[in-house]
Motif scaffolding. Structure first.
Motif, PDB file in Angstrom:
ATOM      1  N   GLY A 152       0.793  -1.732  -0.135  1.00 54.91           N
ATOM      2  CA  GLY A 152      -0.307   0.049  -0.022  1.00 54.91           C
ATOM      3  C   GLY A 152       1.137   1.363   0.122  1.00 54.91           C
ATOM      4  N   ILE A 153       0.227   2.084  -0.585  1.00 55.11           N
ATOM      5  CA  ILE A 153       1.086   3.608  -0.631  1.00 55.11           C
ATOM      6  C   ILE A 153       0.409   4.921   0.344  1.00 55.11           C
ATOM      7  CG2 ILE A 153       1.763   5.360  -1.982  1.00 55.11           C
ATOM      8  CD1 ILE A 153       3.009   2.946  -3.869  1.00 55.11           C
ATOM      9  N   ARG A 154       0.017   5.627   0.958  1.00 54.50           N
ATOM     10  CA  ARG A 154      -0.172   6.923   0.961  1.00 54.50           C
ATOM     11  C   ARG A 154       0.061   7.684   1.369  1.00 54.50           C
ATOM     12  NH1 ARG A 154      -4.619   7.615   3.495  1.00 54.50           N
ATOM     13  NH2 ARG A 154      -4.953   9.681   4.244  1.00 54.50           N
ATOM     14  N   MET A 155      -0.777   8.171  -0.107  1.00 58.33           N
ATOM     15  CA  MET A 155      -0.640   9.932  -0.680  1.00 58.33           C
ATOM     16  C   MET A 155      -0.828  10.842   0.249  1.00 58.33           C
ATOM     17  SD  MET A 155       1.059   8.113  -3.710  1.00 58.33           S
ATOM     18  CE  MET A 155       0.215   9.445  -4.499  1.00 58.33           C
ATOM     19  N   ALA A 156       0.291  11.683  -0.048  1.00 60.27           N
ATOM     20  CA  ALA A 156      -0.158  13.031   0.894  1.00 60.27           C
ATOM     21  C   ALA A 156      -0.996  13.669   0.487  1.00 60.27           C
ATOM     22  CB  ALA A 156       1.097  13.907   0.379  1.00 60.27           C
ATOM     23  N   ALA A 157      -1.755  13.311  -0.858  1.00 58.71           N
ATOM     24  CA  ALA A 157      -2.686  14.403  -1.341  1.00 58.71           C
ATOM     25  C   ALA A 157      -4.044  13.545  -0.411  1.00 58.71           C
ATOM     26  CB  ALA A 157      -3.689  13.531  -1.922  1.00 58.71           C
ATOM     27  N   GLY A 158      -3.694  12.252   0.794  1.00 62.54           N
ATOM     28  CA  GLY A 158      -4.316  12.231   1.772  1.00 62.54           C
ATOM     29  C   GLY A 158      -5.515  10.378   1.241  1.00 62.54           C
ATOM     30  N   PHE A 159      -5.422   9.790   0.358  1.00 60.20           N
ATOM     31  CA  PHE A 159      -5.438   9.062  -0.357  1.00 60.20           C
ATOM     32  C   PHE A 159      -4.558   8.003   0.195  1.00 60.20           C
ATOM     33  CE2 PHE A 159      -4.909  10.285  -4.104  1.00 60.20           C
ATOM     34  CZ  PHE A 159      -3.871   9.792  -4.390  1.00 60.20           C
ATOM     35  N   ASP A 160      -5.640   6.071   0.271  1.00 65.41           N
ATOM     36  CA  ASP A 160      -4.752   5.247  -0.485  1.00 65.41           C
ATOM     37  C   ASP A 160      -4.685   4.981  -1.617  1.00 65.41           C
ATOM     38  OD1 ASP A 160      -3.937   4.999   2.850  1.00 65.41           O
ATOM     39  OD2 ASP A 160      -5.422   4.239   3.291  1.00 65.41           O
ATOM     40  N   ALA A 161      -3.138   3.960  -2.297  1.00 66.32           N
ATOM     41  CA  ALA A 161      -3.290   3.820  -3.447  1.00 66.32           C
ATOM     42  C   ALA A 161      -3.166   1.861  -3.424  1.00 66.32           C
ATOM     43  CB  ALA A 161      -2.556   3.911  -4.696  1.00 66.32           C
ATOM     44  N   VAL A 162      -3.092   0.877  -3.384  1.00 67.89           N
ATOM     45  CA  VAL A 162      -3.074  -0.108  -2.596  1.00 67.89           C
ATOM     46  C   VAL A 162      -2.748  -0.944  -4.761  1.00 67.89           C
ATOM     47  CG1 VAL A 162      -3.783  -3.192  -2.092  1.00 67.89           C
ATOM     48  CG2 VAL A 162      -4.756  -0.418  -1.379  1.00 67.89           C
ATOM     49  N   PHE A 163      -1.091  -1.542  -4.323  1.00 63.57           N
ATOM     50  CA  PHE A 163      -0.591  -2.381  -5.545  1.00 63.57           C
ATOM     51  C   PHE A 163      -0.897  -3.936  -5.014  1.00 63.57           C
ATOM     52  CE2 PHE A 163       1.117   1.660  -6.948  1.00 63.57           C
ATOM     53  CZ  PHE A 163       1.105   1.773  -7.709  1.00 63.57           C
ATOM     54  N   HIS A 164      -1.396  -4.570  -6.120  1.00 64.54           N
ATOM     55  CA  HIS A 164      -1.597  -6.254  -6.119  1.00 64.54           C
ATOM     56  C   HIS A 164      -0.561  -6.076  -7.208  1.00 64.54           C
ATOM     57  CE1 HIS A 164      -4.903  -6.066  -3.106  1.00 64.54           C
ATOM     58  NE2 HIS A 164      -5.528  -4.963  -3.723  1.00 64.54           N
ATOM     59  N   GLY A 165       0.398  -7.296  -6.574  1.00 64.99           N
ATOM     60  CA  GLY A 165       1.295  -7.649  -7.474  1.00 64.99           C
ATOM     61  C   GLY A 165       1.025  -9.591  -7.800  1.00 64.99           C
ATOM     62  N   LEU A 166       0.877  -9.815  -8.665  1.00 67.46           N
ATOM     63  CA  LEU A 166       0.554 -11.091  -9.518  1.00 67.46           C
ATOM     64  C   LEU A 166       2.269 -11.952 -10.396  1.00 67.46           C
ATOM     65  CD1 LEU A 166      -3.486 -10.363 -10.341  1.00 67.46           C
ATOM     66  CD2 LEU A 166      -2.386 -11.307  -7.459  1.00 67.46           C
ATOM     67  N   GLY A 167       2.103 -12.678  -9.848  1.00 69.64           N
ATOM     68  CA  GLY A 167       2.915 -14.034 -10.579  1.00 69.64           C
ATOM     69  C   GLY A 167       2.641 -14.971 -11.415  1.00 69.64           C
ATOM     70  N   GLY A 168       3.213 -15.467 -12.489  1.00 70.95           N
ATOM     71  CA  GLY A 168       2.499 -16.467 -12.812  1.00 70.95           C
ATOM     72  C   GLY A 168       1.181 -16.349 -13.586  1.00 70.95           C
ATOM     73  N   LEU A 169       1.634 -15.223 -14.616  1.00 74.14           N
ATOM     74  CA  LEU A 169       0.288 -15.301 -15.350  1.00 74.14           C
ATOM     75  C   LEU A 169       0.415 -15.893 -16.651  1.00 74.14           C
ATOM     76  CD1 LEU A 169      -1.175 -11.537 -13.959  1.00 74.14           C
ATOM     77  CD2 LEU A 169      -1.457 -14.046 -13.139  1.00 74.14           C
ATOM     78  N   GLU A 170      -0.692 -15.888 -17.739  1.00 70.78           N
ATOM     79  CA  GLU A 170      -0.753 -16.419 -19.122  1.00 70.78           C
ATOM     80  C   GLU A 170      -1.098 -15.049 -19.282  1.00 70.78           C
ATOM     81  OE1 GLU A 170      -2.534 -19.423 -20.144  1.00 70.78           O
ATOM     82  OE2 GLU A 170      -1.454 -21.054 -18.286  1.00 70.78           O
ATOM     83  N   TYR A 171      -0.798 -13.225 -19.111  1.00 75.52           N
ATOM     84  CA  TYR A 171      -1.284 -12.633 -20.515  1.00 75.52           C
ATOM     85  C   TYR A 171       0.128 -11.697 -18.703  1.00 75.52           C
ATOM     86  CZ  TYR A 171      -4.524 -12.165 -15.968  1.00 75.52           C
ATOM     87  OH  TYR A 171      -4.702 -12.063 -14.745  1.00 75.52           O
ATOM     88  N   ASP A 172      -0.391 -10.229 -19.482  1.00 73.67           N
ATOM     89  CA  ASP A 172       0.485  -9.064 -19.028  1.00 73.67           C
ATOM     90  C   ASP A 172      -0.614  -8.122 -18.578  1.00 73.67           C
ATOM     91  OD1 ASP A 172       3.379  -8.663 -20.346  1.00 73.67           O
ATOM     92  OD2 ASP A 172       1.962  -9.290 -21.748  1.00 73.67           O
ATOM     93  N   LEU A 173      -0.120  -7.699 -16.876  1.00 73.60           N
ATOM     94  CA  LEU A 173      -0.896  -7.016 -16.069  1.00 73.60           C
ATOM     95  C   LEU A 173      -0.441  -5.912 -15.689  1.00 73.60           C
ATOM     96  CD1 LEU A 173      -3.661  -7.496 -14.340  1.00 73.60           C
ATOM     97  CD2 LEU A 173      -2.998  -8.483 -12.869  1.00 73.60           C
TER      98      LEU A 173
END
Length: 329
Positions: A205-226
């Protein structure tokens, strides 16, 4: 306007390939420079023989520019050096090209393979009074910039990515910072992960100075670009899929599914290849001819990006400890 001297180091896909990736749209440094016509391509360098032979075959007129060794770069006073080699070589290459005297160095993302090397690169270039940009090309892509101007006021952002922190995650982090400003802190999700690297697909998770959160979900083993970003605003939603090749805007529609309830409905779908190379080389040429300041991701912004990547790794190794991000303004 004067021709701008240009040297490209690293003749792989992004340096000098991708000829048919998106039709006539330039998707590499060499393609964009030749498309522009305002550059004097003085040297194309790669240690790999097959890469040199491919570029020579595709660009017979540049045969005499192609070489295998950095010592052949020569003098490049007031020119541009592009470094499109693997990120773990960036610091060494920068150290070797400074004596050539370029006015601008453009590095492929990420700035380096670790934070210490990234700091060294920026320090060396600052000391030599050489400008630096990292090629997060969405900062120049016309479609992406059009939607940047129309972006929602974010309440929350969710990103999904594959292919590692140093690849698609770094692109999304730069997009996040370019659209919404400073990062305050980073916190990995889940239990401690001692064996992580820039190739890992971490969730954080990233807390932004603008006051909201950005959540990153990393996924491996995919058969496509994400590489996706979902921006939730108070009165709209914007979804970037396939790295921005598809952008969908949603707006509220009363009674869409049920009487008395308001739900989001697709308002616009914008599809097209993501590039920005043509615009980057136009902007660099105008800048080098003293016509306008140069935008893009500068050394300070690139260092923050590296800090975020490093913080995600450190946090993951320490059970999700929150890591504050220092700003470079």
């Amino acid at each position: 306007m004067d021709l701008v001297p240009l040297c490209i180091i690293g003749l792989g896909r992004v340096g000098a390939g991708n000829l048919t990736l998106a039709g006539d749209l330039p998707m590499s440094h060499l393609a964009a420079a030749t498309d522009h016509g305002g550059y004097d391509i003085v040297r194309l360098i790669d240690k790999d023989r097959k890469s040199r032979e491919r570029v020579q075959h595709e660009n017979e007129n540049l045969r005499n520019c192609i070489s295998s060794d950095l010592v052949e770069i020569g003098e490049l006073k007031g020119g541009v050096v592009v470094i499109a080699t693997p990120s773990d070589t960036h610091a060494t290459v920068v150290e070797e090209i400074i004596a050539a005297g370029p006015a601008l160095v453009i590095l492929e993302k990420p700035l380096a393979d670790n934070l210490e090397a990234a700091q060294k690169i920026v320090s060396m270039l600052q000391k030599a009074k050489i400008q630096v940009r990292v090629n997060f090309h969405r900062r120049f892509d016309p479609r992406i910039q059009k939607w940047r101007a129309e972006r929602p006021m974010a309440k929350a952002i969710t990103c999904h990515y594959g292919k590692g922190l140093g690849n698609y995650a770094s692109h999304l982090i730069d997009l996040l910072m370019d659209w919404y400003g400073d990062v305050e802190s980073v916190c990995a999700l889940g239990p401690s992960k001692p064996d992580v690297s820039p190739e890992s697909n971490l969730s954080f998770g990233i807390r932004m100075a603008a006051g909201f959160d950005a959540v990153f979900h990393g996924l491996g083993g995919l058969e496509y670009d994400l590489c996706e970003m979902d921006i939730q605003g108070d009165s709209s939603q914007l979804v970037l899929r396939a790295g921005g090749a598809e952008i969908v805007a949603f707006t509220p529609e009363p009674d869409r599914h049920y009487q008395g309830y308001t739900h989001l409905a697709e308002h616009e779908c914008d599809r097209g290849p993501v590039s920005g190379f043509r615009e980057l080389y136009g902007a660099v040429h105008r800048h080098m001819n003293n016509e306008e300041p140069l935008g893009g991701c500068n050394g300070d912004a690139a260092l923050i990006n590296m800090q975020v990547l490093d913080a995600a790794l450190v946090s993951a190794q320490n059970g999700g400890r929150t890591i504050a991000i220092a700003q470079h303004h």
